[in-house]
Design a protein around this motif. Structure first.
Motif, short mmCIF file in Angstrom:
data_model
loop_
_atom_site.label_atom_id
_atom_site.label_comp_id
_atom_site.label_asym_id
_atom_site.label_seq_id
_atom_site.Cartn_x
_atom_site.Cartn_y
_atom_site.Cartn_z
N GLN A 1 93.74 61.61 126.89
CA GLN A 1 95.00 62.17 126.39
C GLN A 1 94.95 63.70 126.37
N ILE B 1 105.99 62.54 129.08
CA ILE B 1 105.20 61.44 129.64
C ILE B 1 103.85 61.35 128.92
N VAL B 2 103.19 62.48 128.74
CA VAL B 2 101.89 62.49 128.07
C VAL B 2 102.04 62.01 126.62
N ARG C 1 102.74 58.15 126.55
CA ARG C 1 101.71 57.31 127.16
C ARG C 1 100.98 56.39 126.17
N TYR D 1 103.28 53.59 125.18
CA TYR D 1 103.47 52.66 126.29
C TYR D 1 102.25 51.74 126.43
#
Length: 183
Positions: free
Chosen positions: A104, A153-154, A157, A160
């Motif tokens: 991450q 997006i990061v 993540r 998700y």
């Protein structure tokens, strides 16, 4: 507070020094007319100083973020190591935590580097050669505006991945929907 003060100072100083001019594809710190120098400039006489102060601030911040993310990873890895030594039973559940933090952190820092690398290289190329590279310019125009998208997006993540582990049979579209709207 310090980053806001620095950004506000640089932005505000740009007005009395008439630094905001056409910089190729956007209004930014530049001289007018283009490629003038010193007294031949009608606007933005000190644009080069302000531009490099800006890049120095940006890359200093990126370096601080990089060091900070690495420090967080090292701390989590150390905690995992201690946990493994103290309690082998719970260690199997926690052993992947430092790897997750490392991934991450690398993605977050990578997004910063990807966003600012082409912009900086483009400006360095323009400054050293006095020319524009269409390839660098295209890469800058593509990646620079995507910083918020990359950060999103990061940031999403981990959510998700959690949603995917709980809903193994769901489609990607369904997983994205659950990640965005449900926890």
């Amino acid at each position: 507070l310090i980053p806001i003060a620095v950004a506000f100072t640089i932005a505000t100083l740009g007005v009395p020094f008439t630094l905001y001019n056409n910089s190729g594809w956007m209004c930014w710190i530049a001289s007018y007319p283009g490629k003038c120098s010193g007294d031949t400039c009608t606007r933005g006489k000190h644009y080069d100083i302000f531009r490099w102060v800006h890049y120095t601030v940006v890359w200093t911040a990126i370096l601080i973020v990089t060091v900070g993310m690495y420090s967080i990873y090292r701390k989590v890895r150390e905690q995992d190591r201690i946990q493994i030594e103290e309690n082998a039973e719970s260690a199997t559940r926690r052993s992947g935590r430092s790897k997750k933090v490392a991934i991450q952190a690398a993605l977050f820092v990578g997004a910063l580097y990807l966003t600012w690398f082409f912009t900086t290289v483009t400006r360095l190329y323009q400054t050293t050669t006095g020319k524009n590279s269409e390839t660098l310019f295209l890469l800058m125009v593509i990646f620079f505006p995507l910083q918020g998208f990359f950060n999103c997006i990061v940031y999403l993540r981990p959510r998700y991945l959690r949603t995917r582990s709980r809903n193994r049979d769901a489609t990607v579209r369904r997983l994205l929907h659950l990640s965005l709207y449900h926890e």
